[in-house]
Scaffold this motif. Structure first.
Motif, PDB file in Angstrom:
ATOM      1  N   GLU A 198       0.830  -1.205   0.000  1.00  0.00           N
ATOM      2  CA  GLU A 198       0.000   0.000   0.000  1.00  0.00           C
ATOM      3  C   GLU A 198       0.864   1.254   0.000  1.00  0.00           C
ATOM      4  O   GLU A 198       2.063   1.213   0.303  1.00  0.00           O
ATOM      5  N   ALA A 199       0.223   2.380  -0.337  1.00  0.00           N
ATOM      6  CA  ALA A 199       0.935   3.659  -0.322  1.00  0.00           C
ATOM      7  C   ALA A 199       1.472   3.920   1.082  1.00  0.00           C
ATOM      8  O   ALA A 199       0.778   3.711   2.073  1.00  0.00           O
ATOM      9  N   GLY A 200       2.703   4.384   1.148  1.00  0.00           N
ATOM     10  CA  GLY A 200       3.314   4.676   2.441  1.00  0.00           C
ATOM     11  C   GLY A 200       4.018   3.494   3.065  1.00  0.00           C
ATOM     12  O   GLY A 200       4.691   3.648   4.093  1.00  0.00           O
ATOM     13  N   GLU A 201       3.874   2.299   2.495  1.00  0.00           N
ATOM     14  CA  GLU A 201       4.543   1.119   3.015  1.00  0.00           C
ATOM     15  C   GLU A 201       5.841   0.859   2.242  1.00  0.00           C
ATOM     16  O   GLU A 201       5.976   1.261   1.082  1.00  0.00           O
ATOM     17  N   LEU A 202       6.762   0.170   2.907  1.00  0.00           N
ATOM     18  CA  LEU A 202       7.963  -0.298   2.226  1.00  0.00           C
ATOM     19  C   LEU A 202       7.714  -1.708   1.712  1.00  0.00           C
ATOM     20  O   LEU A 202       7.067  -2.513   2.386  1.00  0.00           O
ATOM     21  N   PRO A 203       8.226  -2.035   0.546  1.00  0.00           N
ATOM     22  CA  PRO A 203       8.045  -3.400   0.036  1.00  0.00           C
ATOM     23  C   PRO A 203       8.819  -4.406   0.899  1.00  0.00           C
ATOM     24  O   PRO A 203       9.695  -4.026   1.679  1.00  0.00           O
ATOM     25  N   CYS A 204       8.492  -5.653   0.768  1.00  0.00           N
ATOM     26  CA  CYS A 204       9.171  -6.711   1.518  1.00  0.00           C
ATOM     27  C   CYS A 204      10.467  -7.056   0.791  1.00  0.00           C
ATOM     28  O   CYS A 204      10.445  -7.752  -0.230  1.00  0.00           O
ATOM     29  N   LEU A 205      11.559  -6.569   1.310  1.00  0.00           N
ATOM     30  CA  LEU A 205      12.857  -6.727   0.655  1.00  0.00           C
ATOM     31  C   LEU A 205      13.667  -7.778   1.396  1.00  0.00           C
ATOM     32  O   LEU A 205      14.285  -7.502   2.424  1.00  0.00           O
ATOM     33  N   ASP A 206      13.654  -8.992   0.880  1.00  0.00           N
ATOM     34  CA  ASP A 206      14.367 -10.081   1.547  1.00  0.00           C
ATOM     35  C   ASP A 206      15.860 -10.065   1.238  1.00  0.00           C
ATOM     36  O   ASP A 206      16.656 -10.622   1.993  1.00  0.00           O
ATOM     37  N   ASP A 207      16.228  -9.448   0.143  1.00  0.00           N
ATOM     38  CA  ASP A 207      17.635  -9.327  -0.238  1.00  0.00           C
ATOM     39  C   ASP A 207      17.933  -7.860  -0.542  1.00  0.00           C
ATOM     40  O   ASP A 207      17.025  -7.028  -0.620  1.00  0.00           O
ATOM     41  N   TYR A 208      19.197  -7.569  -0.744  1.00  0.00           N
ATOM     42  CA  TYR A 208      19.581  -6.179  -1.030  1.00  0.00           C
ATOM     43  C   TYR A 208      19.079  -5.732  -2.399  1.00  0.00           C
ATOM     44  O   TYR A 208      19.186  -6.462  -3.392  1.00  0.00           O
ATOM     45  N   VAL A 209      18.538  -4.504  -2.422  1.00  0.00           N
ATOM     46  CA  VAL A 209      18.115  -3.863  -3.669  1.00  0.00           C
ATOM     47  C   VAL A 209      18.613  -2.418  -3.628  1.00  0.00           C
ATOM     48  O   VAL A 209      18.908  -1.883  -2.553  1.00  0.00           O
ATOM     49  N   PRO A 210      18.715  -1.760  -4.773  1.00  0.00           N
ATOM     50  CA  PRO A 210      19.143  -0.353  -4.771  1.00  0.00           C
ATOM     51  C   PRO A 210      18.192   0.516  -3.953  1.00  0.00           C
ATOM     52  O   PRO A 210      16.970   0.456  -4.118  1.00  0.00           O
ATOM     53  N   ALA A 211      18.765   1.338  -3.095  1.00  0.00           N
ATOM     54  CA  ALA A 211      17.963   2.187  -2.212  1.00  0.00           C
ATOM     55  C   ALA A 211      17.064   3.178  -2.953  1.00  0.00           C
ATOM     56  O   ALA A 211      15.995   3.531  -2.439  1.00  0.00           O
ATOM     57  N   PRO A 212      17.451   3.669  -4.139  1.00  0.00           N
ATOM     58  CA  PRO A 212      16.541   4.600  -4.823  1.00  0.00           C
ATOM     59  C   PRO A 212      15.142   4.034  -5.065  1.00  0.00           C
ATOM     60  O   PRO A 212      14.198   4.801  -5.282  1.00  0.00           O
ATOM     61  N   THR A 213      14.979   2.703  -5.021  1.00  0.00           N
ATOM     62  CA  THR A 213      13.650   2.127  -5.235  1.00  0.00           C
ATOM     63  C   THR A 213      12.680   2.465  -4.104  1.00  0.00           C
ATOM     64  O   THR A 213      11.465   2.373  -4.289  1.00  0.00           O
ATOM     65  N   ILE A 214      13.197   2.858  -2.929  1.00  0.00           N
ATOM     66  CA  ILE A 214      12.319   3.223  -1.809  1.00  0.00           C
ATOM     67  C   ILE A 214      12.390   4.722  -1.500  1.00  0.00           C
ATOM     68  O   ILE A 214      11.885   5.169  -0.475  1.00  0.00           O
ATOM     69  N   ALA A 215      13.033   5.485  -2.378  1.00  0.00           N
ATOM     70  CA  ALA A 215      13.212   6.915  -2.121  1.00  0.00           C
ATOM     71  C   ALA A 215      11.881   7.626  -1.925  1.00  0.00           C
ATOM     72  O   ALA A 215      11.726   8.454  -1.012  1.00  0.00           O
TER      73      ALA A 215
END
Length: 271
Positions: A198-215
């Motif tokens: 949902e809007a305002g939530e962070l996705p479930c990131l089980d492994d490392y991903v580039p931080a700009p995806t959650i900017a």
């Protein structure tokens, strides 16, 4: 007959006058040439020193411009031609260059580049490629560009970027926990439904991903989430993080071009 004799005498006098003038001019010009040569000789040390200083500055500028590639894993060995071309230098005054092997200390890796203008004969300058240490001949002019200071500064800037992202995640987690009614059993760094974020939530990131995806979720500009080598910071809600029980955490990671890692975690507040 007398007129002819007088004319000849006048002509001879003119020749002697012209010859004397020519000798005077030649003596003057010879003196001027000597003075010019001496002036150039006296100016040469200052010109050499300026050339060496400018050359060192040009190499330092090139090194900082290519900071992400010169010391990277798998990068080809640096050559004198690489340095001259990269810095845009034309060798003068017998310029000599020497380049160290990659030097590793702690989390840092760098090269040292030595340049010097040797004496006219019997140059006793030595350079240790393993340490980057230059021992110049006492008569030589020398300059050393060490990448250590540049990479140390880059590491510090990256450390600050990681710390800033951790602070942003901590602030986000506090706000998210409040929106969840203060329920500390809920992981603020993961969506309630990983299959439907949902809007305002962070996705479930089980492994490392580039931080700009959650900017966007953090209210940050993606350009803020890069390291000093212009590579994206990485975030993970699984690897290097705690997702099993409170206090939950999220990991932030940066990796240098030569493979050294810097990891820090944002931690859920239980208060």
């Amino acid at each position: 007959m007398k007129r002819f004799s007088r004319t000849r005498q006048q002509g001879q006098a003119t020749v002697w006058i012209l010859a004397a003038l020519a000798l005077a001019v030649m003596a003057f010009l010879s003196g001027e040439v000597d003075r010019i040569v001496e002036a150039k000789r006296q100016a040469r040390p200052a010109l050499q020193a300026k050339y060496l200083q400018d050359s060192g500055a040009a190499i330092a500028h090139w090194y900082q411009r290519d900071l992400a590639t010169l010391d990277a894993d798998g990068a080809p060995a640096l050559t004198e031609a690489d340095v001259l071309a990269g810095a845009g230098l034309t060798p003068r005054y017998g310029l000599r260059l020497a380049i160290s092997q990659p030097i590793r200390q702690g989390n840092l890796r760098w090269h040292s580049i030595a340049l010097w203008l040797p004496p006219e004969a019997n140059d006793a300058t030595t350079f240790d490629p393993a340490t980057g240490r230059l021992t110049p001949d006492p008569r030589a002019l020398s300059y050393v560009v060490s990448g250590q200071a540049f990479q140390q500064a880059a590491w510090q800037r990256t450390t600050e970027a990681v710390a800033n992202l951790v602070s942003a995640l901590n602030a986000y987690a506090q706000q998210r926990s409040r929106s969840l009614g203060g329920d500390v059993t809920r992981n603020p760094f993961r969506a309630l439904n990983c299959g439907q974020v949902e809007a305002g939530e962070l996705p479930c990131l089980d492994d490392y991903v580039p931080a700009p995806t959650i900017a966007a979720a953090l209210g940050l500009n993606p350009g803020q989430l890069v390291d000093a080598w212009n590579q994206p910071l990485l975030v993970s809600g699984g690897t290097d993080a705690n997702r099993t029980a409170a206090p939950y955490s999220m990991a932030v990671k940066a990796t240098t071009p030569w493979g050294a890692s810097l990891v820090s975690v944002a931690l859920q507040s239980l208060h």
